[in-house]
Scaffold this active site. Structure first.
Site, mmCIF file in Angstrom:
data_model
loop_
_atom_site.group_PDB
_atom_site.id
_atom_site.type_symbol
_atom_site.label_atom_id
_atom_site.label_comp_id
_atom_site.label_asym_id
_atom_site.label_seq_id
_atom_site.Cartn_x
_atom_site.Cartn_y
_atom_site.Cartn_z
ATOM 1 N N ALA A 259 5.547 -1.752 3.117
ATOM 2 C CA ALA A 259 4.938 -2.999 3.603
ATOM 3 C C ALA A 259 4.429 -3.861 2.449
ATOM 4 C CB ALA A 259 3.800 -2.668 4.563
ATOM 5 N N ASP A 281 5.525 3.112 5.915
ATOM 6 C CA ASP A 281 4.198 2.720 5.453
ATOM 7 C C ASP A 281 3.169 3.472 6.278
ATOM 8 O OD1 ASP A 281 3.081 0.461 3.504
ATOM 9 O OD2 ASP A 281 1.700 0.644 5.201
ATOM 10 N N ASP A 308 3.077 8.878 5.872
ATOM 11 C CA ASP A 308 2.144 9.014 4.764
ATOM 12 C C ASP A 308 2.897 9.494 3.537
ATOM 13 O OD1 ASP A 308 0.109 9.531 2.992
ATOM 14 O OD2 ASP A 308 -1.143 10.632 4.420
ATOM 15 N N CYS A 378 2.723 -2.734 -9.689
ATOM 16 C CA CYS A 378 2.470 -4.125 -10.072
ATOM 17 C C CYS A 378 1.239 -4.177 -10.965
ATOM 18 C CB CYS A 378 2.314 -5.020 -8.849
ATOM 19 S SG CYS A 378 0.970 -4.551 -7.730
#
Length: 431
Positions: A259, A281, A308, A378
């Site tokens: 997600a 997700d 999970d 990220c």
């Protein structure tokens, strides 16, 4: 309620709840019903204060006789908004920045502080926002770029001074808007023409296939090209991460932390929508985002379900040709999009590498022999990136890294992308 007052209330809510900036501001904007211009102004104020808070507080402290830590939250919010306008909003007359900030503090119920706010901002306006820089070099960098000193030290130690400066320069917004062309429905050239007809100019991104930069962003959901699923919004680094999987039509791909679905959609498009993409997700409401996005884009190869990533699922073992493991992380590569992230205490993130390693460990079991796995974040933090991968390779001799891991930094190779890390890992043996 006006844009300045709305921004002040949203900032106070951020201080109280330490929430996500977009989830804090957007409901207030929707309730306010602002014009597009007022909506943009309110957003610029809100995100500007979040992004430049250290710089603003340094300036306030210089002009205030009261120590900044003793100022009431409402007073400080009004001052930050006022100083931001004086320093970085040339279109706002200084007198308006001062008077409207006084109205903000009154609207926040602090009538007695109106004179203080007025006096401080007027003094700053008279001096044309002159503020002496800190004498300490590290503090000066922190004030200039509004990034906490410990985070600057982390980047200096990890990447060296010059690269740390590159990262700091890329930490300020506004961030560009990039689109991923849905090649199962259209082409870059056709989408550019369609967007132009809808009043949105765009251009191709050199070096990133099927990516467009939107030159006139805003209000994308209202476009018919969006509703028809001709594109989705996705930063360049995420597009390149999905491409690193090198998926081929007919393959089975697992996106373990999917997600809201951007990489899932790009992978499905790279497959030509011929194959299977399982997007997992933890949270059902986020799984729904993936389902809705795939339906809008018309990607029949995508299936979304809850799962999970920290719990190993025997039913998935050895089933996938490709696995994308884009793990939860500190997010330090996305400061210009989520400015509040910069203020996270570093020690609050100490447990992340262990979580990331465990997710990667689980992901490795879902890959077929001869398959490829991409581990990505990220963030710009070796403890979450290179060190996790090195630990994994050290304990999994059946895996190798066929190409060097890639750290994406804003401005490098001409890419105006977020900070990102991606490592390609391959499992030995015949598929």
């Amino acid at each position: 309620m006006n844009p300045r007052q709305t921004a002040a209330l949203a900032l106070l809510e951020m201080d109280r709840r330490e929430g996500y900036s977009n989830l804090t501001l957007e409901p207030r904007l929707q309730r306010a019903g602002f014009s597009p211009q007022d909506r943009a102004f309110c957003s610029a104020l809100f995100y500007g204060v979040l992004e430049r808070r250290i710089t603003l507080d340094w300036a306030i402290a210089h002009y205030s006789r009261t120590p900044i830590q003793k100022l009431e939250p409402e007073v400080l919010a009004a001052l930050r908004l006022g100083v931001l306008q004086l320093m970085e909003f040339p279109s706002v007359p200084p007198a308006a920045a001062v008077s409207q900030s006084v109205e903000v503090v009154r609207g926040l119920g602090k009538e007695k502080a109106a004179g203080f706010v007025n006096g401080l901002l007027r003094a700053m306006a008279r001096n044309r926002c002159a503020v002496p820089p800190p004498k300490d070099k590290l503090t000066a960098l922190s004030v200039e770029h509004s990034v906490p000193a410990p985070l600057i030290q982390l980047w200096r130690k990890a990447y060296g001074h010059d690269t740390a400066l590159e990262i700091l320069r890329g930490s300020r917004g506004p961030a560009p808007t990039f689109l991923r062309v849905n090649t199962t429905k259209t082409t870059p050239a056709a989408l550019m023409a369609r967007l132009l007809a809808e009043g949105r100019e765009s251009r191709a991104v050199p070096g990133v296939e099927n990516a467009l930069e939107l030159m006139t962003p805003g209000g994308l959901a209202e476009l018919s090209s969006f509703r028809e699923g001709l594109f989705h919004v996705q930063d360049l680094s995420s597009q390149l991460c999905a491409a690193a999987l090198a998926p081929e039509p007919g393959m089975a791909v697992l996106d373990l932390c999917a997600a809201p679905g951007g990489k899932t959609f790009t992978v499905a498009e790279l497959l030509g929508d011929r194959g299977r993409v399982l997007a997992r997700d933890l949270h059902p409401h986020r799984v729904k985002l993936v389902e809705e996005g795939a339906a809008r884009l018309g990607l029949a190869s995508v299936t979304a379900e809850t799962g999970d990533a920290l719990c190993r699922d025997p039913a998935l073992e050895g089933k996938f040709d490709r696995v994308l493991c884009d793990v939860v992380c500190s997010g330090f590569g996305t400061l210009r999009r989520k400015p509040e992230i910069r203020y996270k205490p570093l020690d609050s993130l100490d447990g992340l590498p262990e979580v990331q390693y465990n997710i990667l460990e689980n992901a490795s079991h879902y890959l077929k022999r001869g398959g490829r796995l991409v581990y990505s974040t990220c963030t710009l933090s070796p403890a979450e990136n290179e060190e996790v991968v090195a630990r994994f390779l050290g304990s999994h001799p059946e895996f190798s890294a066929p190409v060097p891991a890639k750290t994406y930094i804003h401005g490098r190779e001409g890419l105006d992308c977020d900070g990102f890390f991606a490592a390609v890992l391959e499992k030995e043996g015949e598929p």
